[in-house]
Design an enzyme around this catalytic site. Structure first.
Site, PDB file in Angstrom:
ATOM      1  CG  ASP A   1      -2.004  -0.824   1.368  1.00  6.29           C
ATOM      2  OD1 ASP A   1      -2.090  -1.674   0.126  1.00  6.29           O
ATOM      3  OD2 ASP A   1      -2.783  -1.049   2.263  1.00  6.29           O
TER       4      ASP A   1
ATOM      5  CG  HIS B   1      -4.377   2.513  -0.676  1.00  5.49           C
ATOM      6  ND1 HIS B   1      -5.178   1.717  -0.050  1.00  5.49           N
ATOM      7  CD2 HIS B   1      -3.551   3.318   0.158  1.00  5.49           C
ATOM      8  CE1 HIS B   1      -4.939   1.926   1.421  1.00  5.49           C
ATOM      9  NE2 HIS B   1      -3.721   2.783   1.587  1.00  5.49           N
TER      10      HIS B   1
ATOM     11  CG  HIS C   1      -3.282   7.276   3.244  1.00 12.97           C
ATOM     12  ND1 HIS C   1      -3.587   7.034   4.740  1.00 12.97           N
ATOM     13  CD2 HIS C   1      -2.953   5.968   2.978  1.00 12.97           C
ATOM     14  CE1 HIS C   1      -3.383   5.582   4.958  1.00 12.97           C
ATOM     15  NE2 HIS C   1      -2.925   5.134   3.875  1.00 12.97           N
TER      16      HIS C   1
ATOM     17  CG  HIS D   1       2.246   0.189   4.332  1.00 11.50           C
ATOM     18  ND1 HIS D   1       2.063  -0.770   5.285  1.00 11.50           N
ATOM     19  CD2 HIS D   1       1.329   0.866   4.273  1.00 11.50           C
ATOM     20  CE1 HIS D   1       0.882  -0.729   5.721  1.00 11.50           C
ATOM     21  NE2 HIS D   1       0.420   0.273   5.022  1.00 11.50           N
TER      22      HIS D   1
END
Length: 241
Positions: free
Chosen positions: A59, A110, A114, A205
């Site tokens: 991610d 994603h 964020h 990640h």
């Protein structure tokens, strides 16, 4: 993972929000508490079907240093992974998103920024996700077909949007907490694979954009340990399909 403003994942469990059926919230450590039947009904996936394999997912990228390092290691071992990309990072570095896809890895959505979906209105979720998907497709020439929301938190509007776009919503069964300041390569590998089994979806990640600075370095250092331990467990790495 976001550094200072991330939700307290120790307390989040699969539940309906207080407002009724408007929001469904998930956090990985509790995903096992949600029955497979319920996940299927909601269109959420957290495992793969192979009994002798795990899926490797990353991610928060692409990142100018982390992503090339991860890609090099995966190429050395002839492995395929799925990269859940952040739209704003793709817009900054489209060549890296292209490189991921050109290497044969899956590129998926994603987010664009964020953020915790529980703090966004449905229109904001739609704008965010669609911008991310457009950036990924423009950079790679590939239309994404899978989606994973930030923090593993899923809202009903996001689920419905993913379904309307024809995307599969994918969470995970094990993570390495590689975003944490206290993480080490050894702790990442141990946590990721503590009692791993065939069918697990593993989360790491390839970026520190939303976590502890330079956390990606520990992730990259952990990957050889992870692959060695998977081999010792008799497990291979397989794509999500």
């Amino acid at each position: 993972m976001s550094g200072m403003r991330q939700p307290d994942h120790r307390r989040l469990t699969p539940a309906l929000a207080a407002g009724g059926a408007s929001v469904v919230t998930y956090w990985l450590p509790s995903v096992a508490l949600v029955s497979r039947r319920a996940r299927l009904a909601l269109g959420i996936r957290a495992t793969i079907s192979a009994a002798d394999a795990v899926a490797l997912t990353f991610d928060d990228g692409p990142h100018p240093e982390a992503t090339p390092a991860v890609l090099e290691l995966l190429a050395r071992h002839e492995l395929q992974a799925t990269f859940f990309l952040v739209g704003e990072q793709v817009e900054r570095r489209p060549e890296l998103a292209r490189r991921i896809a050109a290497a044969g890895h899956e590129v998926a959505v994603h987010c664009h920024r964020h953020r915790n979906l529980m703090r966004l209105a449905p229109a904001q979720v739609r704008a965010d996700v669609d911008r991310a998907a457009a950036a990924i497709e423009e950079a790679t020439g590939t239309a994404p077909r899978r989606y994973r929301p930030p923090y593993g938190i899923v809202t009903l509007p996001a689920l419905r949007l993913a379904q309307a776009r024809g995307w599969e919503t994918v969470l995970w069964t094990r993570h390495g907490a590689d975003w944490a300041a206290a993480a080490t390569p050894e702790s990442i590998a141990a946590r990721l694979l503590g009692d791993a089994a065939g069918g697990d979806i593993l989360l790491l990640h390839d970026s520190d954009a939303y976590s502890t600075r330079d956390s990606w370095r520990r992730t990259v250092a952990a990957l050889p340990l992870v692959l060695d331990r998977l081999d010792a467990l008799g497990l291979r790495v397989a794509p999500l399909d």
